[in-house]
Write an enzyme that holds these catalytic residues in place. Structure first.
Site, PDB file in Angstrom:
ATOM      1  N   GLU A 104      53.613  24.493  35.733  1.00 48.66           N
ATOM      2  CA  GLU A 104      52.181  24.302  35.983  1.00 48.66           C
ATOM      3  C   GLU A 104      51.903  24.343  37.494  1.00 48.66           C
ATOM      4  O   GLU A 104      50.897  24.906  37.931  1.00 48.66           O
ATOM      5  CB  GLU A 104      51.730  22.972  35.351  1.00 48.66           C
ATOM      6  CG  GLU A 104      50.288  22.573  35.616  1.00 48.66           C
ATOM      7  CD  GLU A 104      49.245  23.576  35.144  1.00 48.66           C
ATOM      8  OE1 GLU A 104      49.572  24.529  34.421  1.00 48.66           O
ATOM      9  OE2 GLU A 104      48.078  23.413  35.554  1.00 48.66           O
ATOM     10  N   CYS A 116      32.498  35.373  30.026  1.00 56.31           N
ATOM     11  CA  CYS A 116      31.137  35.887  30.013  1.00 56.31           C
ATOM     12  C   CYS A 116      30.184  34.760  29.638  1.00 56.31           C
ATOM     13  O   CYS A 116      30.395  34.057  28.671  1.00 56.31           O
ATOM     14  CB  CYS A 116      30.925  37.032  29.033  1.00 56.31           C
ATOM     15  SG  CYS A 116      31.641  38.559  29.582  1.00 56.31           S
ATOM     16  N   ASN A 150      29.315  39.023  24.649  1.00 53.28           N
ATOM     17  CA  ASN A 150      30.592  38.427  25.043  1.00 53.28           C
ATOM     18  C   ASN A 150      31.601  38.803  23.971  1.00 53.28           C
ATOM     19  O   ASN A 150      31.360  38.574  22.790  1.00 53.28           O
ATOM     20  CB  ASN A 150      30.412  36.895  25.101  1.00 53.28           C
ATOM     21  CG  ASN A 150      31.695  36.171  25.442  1.00 53.28           C
ATOM     22  OD1 ASN A 150      32.669  36.784  25.877  1.00 53.28           O
ATOM     23  ND2 ASN A 150      31.705  34.867  25.248  1.00 53.28           N
ATOM     24  N   GLY A 151      32.697  39.426  24.369  1.00 54.37           N
ATOM     25  CA  GLY A 151      33.714  39.808  23.390  1.00 54.37           C
ATOM     26  C   GLY A 151      34.165  41.245  23.611  1.00 54.37           C
ATOM     27  O   GLY A 151      33.901  41.839  24.661  1.00 54.37           O
ATOM     28  N   LYS A 159      37.089  31.202  33.205  1.00 51.50           N
ATOM     29  CA  LYS A 159      37.460  30.068  32.358  1.00 51.50           C
ATOM     30  C   LYS A 159      36.997  30.313  30.934  1.00 51.50           C
ATOM     31  O   LYS A 159      36.143  31.161  30.705  1.00 51.50           O
ATOM     32  CB  LYS A 159      36.768  28.820  32.914  1.00 51.50           C
ATOM     33  CG  LYS A 159      37.566  27.560  32.673  1.00 51.50           C
ATOM     34  CD  LYS A 159      37.010  26.431  33.483  1.00 51.50           C
ATOM     35  CE  LYS A 159      37.764  25.165  33.213  1.00 51.50           C
ATOM     36  NZ  LYS A 159      39.120  25.173  33.776  1.00 51.50           N
ATOM     37  N   GLU A 174      47.331  31.003  40.884  1.00 53.04           N
ATOM     38  CA  GLU A 174      45.930  31.176  40.499  1.00 53.04           C
ATOM     39  C   GLU A 174      45.001  31.134  41.693  1.00 53.04           C
ATOM     40  O   GLU A 174      44.090  31.949  41.798  1.00 53.04           O
ATOM     41  CB  GLU A 174      45.500  30.059  39.535  1.00 53.04           C
ATOM     42  CG  GLU A 174      45.928  30.251  38.111  1.00 53.04           C
ATOM     43  CD  GLU A 174      45.469  29.100  37.225  1.00 53.04           C
ATOM     44  OE1 GLU A 174      44.889  29.375  36.176  1.00 53.04           O
ATOM     45  OE2 GLU A 174      45.699  27.923  37.580  1.00 53.04           O
ATOM     46  N   TRP A 183      32.657  38.997  32.870  1.00 56.21           N
ATOM     47  CA  TRP A 183      34.084  39.117  33.193  1.00 56.21           C
ATOM     48  C   TRP A 183      34.530  40.389  32.475  1.00 56.21           C
ATOM     49  O   TRP A 183      34.668  40.415  31.255  1.00 56.21           O
ATOM     50  CB  TRP A 183      34.854  37.893  32.702  1.00 56.21           C
ATOM     51  CG  TRP A 183      36.294  37.911  33.111  1.00 56.21           C
ATOM     52  CD1 TRP A 183      36.812  37.495  34.294  1.00 56.21           C
ATOM     53  CD2 TRP A 183      37.409  38.373  32.343  1.00 56.21           C
ATOM     54  NE1 TRP A 183      38.178  37.678  34.313  1.00 56.21           N
ATOM     55  CE2 TRP A 183      38.572  38.214  33.131  1.00 56.21           C
ATOM     56  CE3 TRP A 183      37.547  38.919  31.063  1.00 56.21           C
ATOM     57  CZ2 TRP A 183      39.843  38.573  32.685  1.00 56.21           C
ATOM     58  CZ3 TRP A 183      38.811  39.280  30.618  1.00 56.21           C
ATOM     59  CH2 TRP A 183      39.943  39.106  31.431  1.00 56.21           C
ATOM     60  N   LYS A 229      49.366  26.980  39.267  1.00 60.48           N
ATOM     61  CA  LYS A 229      48.246  26.587  40.146  1.00 60.48           C
ATOM     62  C   LYS A 229      48.295  27.364  41.450  1.00 60.48           C
ATOM     63  O   LYS A 229      47.289  27.859  41.933  1.00 60.48           O
ATOM     64  CB  LYS A 229      48.323  25.107  40.481  1.00 60.48           C
ATOM     65  CG  LYS A 229      47.668  24.020  39.715  1.00 60.48           C
ATOM     66  CD  LYS A 229      46.406  24.231  39.027  1.00 60.48           C
ATOM     67  CE  LYS A 229      46.599  25.100  37.830  1.00 60.48           C
ATOM     68  NZ  LYS A 229      45.944  24.912  36.655  1.00 60.48           N
ATOM     69  N   HIS A 287      72.031  31.261  37.430  1.00 66.25           N
ATOM     70  CA  HIS A 287      72.078  32.391  36.492  1.00 66.25           C
ATOM     71  C   HIS A 287      71.195  33.543  36.968  1.00 66.25           C
ATOM     72  O   HIS A 287      70.870  34.422  36.176  1.00 66.25           O
ATOM     73  CB  HIS A 287      71.685  31.923  35.092  1.00 66.25           C
ATOM     74  CG  HIS A 287      72.611  30.870  34.561  1.00 66.25           C
ATOM     75  ND1 HIS A 287      73.872  31.155  34.105  1.00 66.25           N
ATOM     76  CD2 HIS A 287      72.481  29.520  34.490  1.00 66.25           C
ATOM     77  CE1 HIS A 287      74.477  30.036  33.736  1.00 66.25           C
ATOM     78  NE2 HIS A 287      73.647  29.027  33.971  1.00 66.25           N
ATOM     79  N   ARG A 317      32.662  31.087  33.757  1.00 66.18           N
ATOM     80  CA  ARG A 317      33.134  31.919  32.642  1.00 66.18           C
ATOM     81  C   ARG A 317      33.287  33.382  33.031  1.00 66.18           C
ATOM     82  O   ARG A 317      33.772  34.185  32.233  1.00 66.18           O
ATOM     83  CB  ARG A 317      32.161  31.825  31.471  1.00 66.18           C
ATOM     84  CG  ARG A 317      32.047  30.441  30.897  1.00 66.18           C
ATOM     85  CD  ARG A 317      30.955  30.398  29.867  1.00 66.18           C
ATOM     86  NE  ARG A 317      31.353  31.048  28.651  1.00 66.18           N
ATOM     87  CZ  ARG A 317      31.687  30.432  27.533  1.00 66.18           C
ATOM     88  NH1 ARG A 317      31.655  29.136  27.484  1.00 66.18           N
ATOM     89  NH2 ARG A 317      32.042  31.106  26.464  1.00 66.18           N
TER      90      ARG A 317
HETATM   91  N1  HGA Z   1      33.466  43.757  26.732  1.00 63.09           N
HETATM   92  C1  HGA Z   1      32.317  43.404  27.506  1.00 63.09           C
HETATM   93  C2  HGA Z   1      32.155  41.892  27.563  1.00 63.09           C
HETATM   94  C3  HGA Z   1      33.330  41.252  28.244  1.00 63.09           C
HETATM   95  C4  HGA Z   1      33.517  39.808  27.970  1.00 63.09           C
HETATM   96  O1  HGA Z   1      33.110  39.239  26.955  1.00 63.09           O
HETATM   97  N2  HGA Z   1      34.194  39.077  28.840  1.00 63.09           N
HETATM   98  O2  HGA Z   1      34.451  37.734  28.597  1.00 63.09           O
HETATM   99  C5  HGA Z   1      32.380  44.008  28.905  1.00 63.09           C
HETATM  100  O3  HGA Z   1      33.438  44.420  29.373  1.00 63.09           O
HETATM  101  O4  HGA Z   1      31.330  44.072  29.530  1.00 63.09           O
END
Ligand code: HGA
Length: 609
Positions: free
Chosen positions: A482, A2, A99-100, A604, A489, A74, A486, A505, A27
């Site tokens: 790795e 975010c 964010n969080g 990221k 991803e 995100w 890649k 195995h 992000r």
């Molecule tokens: N929980 C919030 C913010 C998501 C977040 O920080 N993502 O990195 C949401 O879902 O909108």
């Protein structure tokens, strides 16, 4: 994860905010939004999808106003959609970006519904918004309302709040998710990463855990977790790289792959002299911490974890100390044993990886002798909170799939191997050989980049494949891991890595003509063992792609394509074999037409756990 940007200025800020979001888009990129206060009213525009969608909407219908907040999301709670996009509003008065994760959001939601608040999203974030609105009634001002609100939040947040009735101010709070304040002339800013604000300022102060700050055009007042006024040092940013520029490259990822020789050169500069790695590479007083170390515990996630896995071979083989490597999200939630004289090493590109940060804090409580972080972001939480820091000089990495950060991490870990080995019986000849090798890595990486054309051809073979296996032995096993990461991803091909001795195995059962097997085969003491594993695959009709040392005596035939990798010594081999695997995943993704720099579902700087 975010991206957050906020501004209080005399001029209209929407464009500054959106440019900031563009710089933070790595992000999170499932939706984006902006809210500004204009003549006492909140105007908000949100769009599902990338920042470009938001930007086009604002071109069509610009928003005026000098105080505003913006966010690129995100999703953690609630699907990616316009109604879940931030900023969230309460009663048309309060706007919030966050964010969080608010872990007690269900309980708070019920309480707020009981008070009559109507929820218009599925996010955890919306509780912050209504809670501030509610607290404001008693608190009387926005700062006090946010302070009262954060006391009730459990979980992690970096949040910015504005109130349409108080248009000269934003209040920001940090606990678990990074926030930086940017100081301008007669205008001030906030963001989750200084990169967002480089077009408008270079003066920054990082908020500490628990800080709440009130930001106006002329003043920034910061209060610590106890509510006491506190000063946070304002520093001039040393970030020189302009992340907004892809240069001649089609993608950031390709640019970053090609930047590796320079990134490694910058990282080595001033850190090796007289055949020795200088202790100062790990920060002030590093020698005091390093000299008594007998055990190393490495903690990391994702690509950084793979770098740590490679380093375990080096620390045990060459530095003479024991080493464990663990994924941060596992380490932090289990009871682990503390060995005497242990060094805790964290590896994180951003320095804000939530699980790694939490694991480091736990390790400090457990009584580790010292903590060291290997990190690409000066001023980040891991750097600030660790006893020692090895600063990578990789420059900003924007592609979500890490490339140059990985090889630069390996360089740092190789340097750490000598710095610890020196106190544990490593001979000066060995140290000189490793440092000699370190200094020749940039030129060798440059040679390995010369494989690009051969790999473009090879990539065609993978376009119709659903699965792939990567094999390696010894310190090439993490490189195979790795390589597989890649490929998954960015091309969405299911890929797994095995230590090649493990094939019989179980994984051999998967081998058929539709399962390409990619092998990394430097010329080392495990080569003959690896050759036997290759024969095991061949005997079962598998199709192999072998990245082999020019002297390893592999020949292409109907069942095997051999790509000759420039000869390199054992110290640098993991770095060098990484390069063709990065290029392979890039070219496969190009053919598949995926979004290379911003692959689906990822982001990221993983600041949520
Ligand atoms: N929980 C919030 C913010 C998501 C977040 O920080 N993502 O990195 C949401 O879902 O909108």
């Amino acid at each position: 994860m975010c991206g957050i940007v906020g501004a209080v200025a005399q001029r209209d800020v929407a464009e500054i905010l959106v440019e900031g979001l563009r710089r933070l888009e790595y992000r999170g990129y499932d939706s984006a939004g902006v809210a500004v206060i204009n003549q006492g009213e909140l105007s908000r525009t949100r769009r599902l999808g990338k920042v470009q969608e938001l930007s086009s909407a604002l071109d069509a219908a610009p928003l005026a106003g000098g105080t505003g907040i913006a966010h690129t999301r995100w999703a953690t709670h609630g699907e990616p959609s316009e109604r879940n996009a931030h900023p969230h509003l309460s009663e048309g008065d309060i706007a919030v970006v966050h964010n969080g994760i608010i872990e007690n959001h269900n309980k708070l939601r019920e309480m707020l519904k009981g008070l009559g608040y109507v929820f218009s999203s599925d996010t955890d974030t919306e509780v912050i918004c209504h809670l501030v609105h509610h607290e404001l009634k008693a608190a009387g001002n926005l700062l006090a309302a946010v302070q009262a609100t954060v006391k009730q939040l459990e979980g992690a947040y970096g949040t910015v709040v504005i109130d349409r009735r108080d248009s000269e101010r934003m209040v920001v709070a940090r606990s678990g998710s990074p926030l930086v304040i940017g100081f301008g002339l007669g205008e001030n800013f906030v963001a989750s990463d200084q990169l967002a604000l480089l077009p408008v300022t270079r003066s920054f102060a990082f908020l500490e855990e628990g800080d709440v700050a009130e930001v106006t055009r002329r003043e920034v007042n910061i209060f610590d977790v106890t509510g006491s006024p506190v000063k946070r040092e304002i520093k001039e940013s040393e970030v020189t790289h302009d992340a907004g520029d892809k240069g001649e490259y089609r993608h950031y990822m390709l640019k970053e792959i090609y930047e590796q020789p320079t990134a490694i050169t910058h990282t080595l500069e001033g850190r090796i002299a007289g055949g020795k790695v200088l202790d100062s590479a790990f920060g002030e007083n590093a020698a005091e911490f390093l000299k008594n170390i007998k055990h190393v515990q490495i903690i990391a996630c994702g690509t950084s974890y793979h770098a740590g896995m490679a380093a375990r071979y080096w620390l045990e083989d060459w530095a003479g100390v024991s080493c464990n490597v663990e994924i941060a999200s596992e380490f932090r939630y289990r009871k682990s044993h503390l060995f005497p004289n242990s060094l805790l090493v964290t590896i994180s590109q951003s320095g804000e990886t939530a699980d790694t940060l939490a694991a480091m804090r736990l390790a400090k409580e457990m009584g580790y002798k010292a903590t060291l972080t290997i990190c690409n972001s000066a001023g980040s939480s891991l750097v600030r909170e660790s006893d020692m820091a090895y600063m990578m000089k990789a420059g900003a990495e924007i592609g979500v799939a890490s490339t140059k950060a990985f090889t630069v991490q390996l360089v740092g870990l190789l340097m750490l191997t000598t710095a610890i080995g020196r106190y544990n019986g490593m001979s000066s000849e060995m140290e000189a050989a490793i440092t000699q090798s370190l200094l020749s890595i940039p030129a060798k990486v440059e040679q390995a980049l010369g494989l690009n054309e051969a790999i473009i051809e090879l990539a065609e073979d993978f376009a119709d494949k659903q699965h792939a296996l990567f094999l390696g032995r010894g310190d090439q096993y993490p490189i195979a891991m790795e390589g597989a990461l890649k490929l998954k991803e960015i091309s969405y091909i299911h890929a797994e890595a095995y230590a090649s001795g493990e094939l019989k195995h179980g994984p051999l059962a998967l081998i058929d003509a539709d399962m390409p097997v990619i092998v990394v085969a430097p010329n080392n003491e495990l080569l003959e063992k690896l050759k036997s594993n290759v024969e095991e695959v061949r005997a079962r009709g598998g199709l192999m792609y072998v990245f082999a040392d020019v002297d390893a005596e592999f020949e292409s035939d109907d069942t095997m394509k051999v790509i000759q990798v420039p000869h390199c010594d054992e110290f640098m081999a993991p770095l060098i074999y990484t390069i063709p695997l990065q290029l392979l995943s890039y070219h496969v993704a190009l053919i598949k037409g995926t979004d290379v720099d911003q692959p689906r579902n990822l982001a990221k700087s993983v600041t949520v756990e």
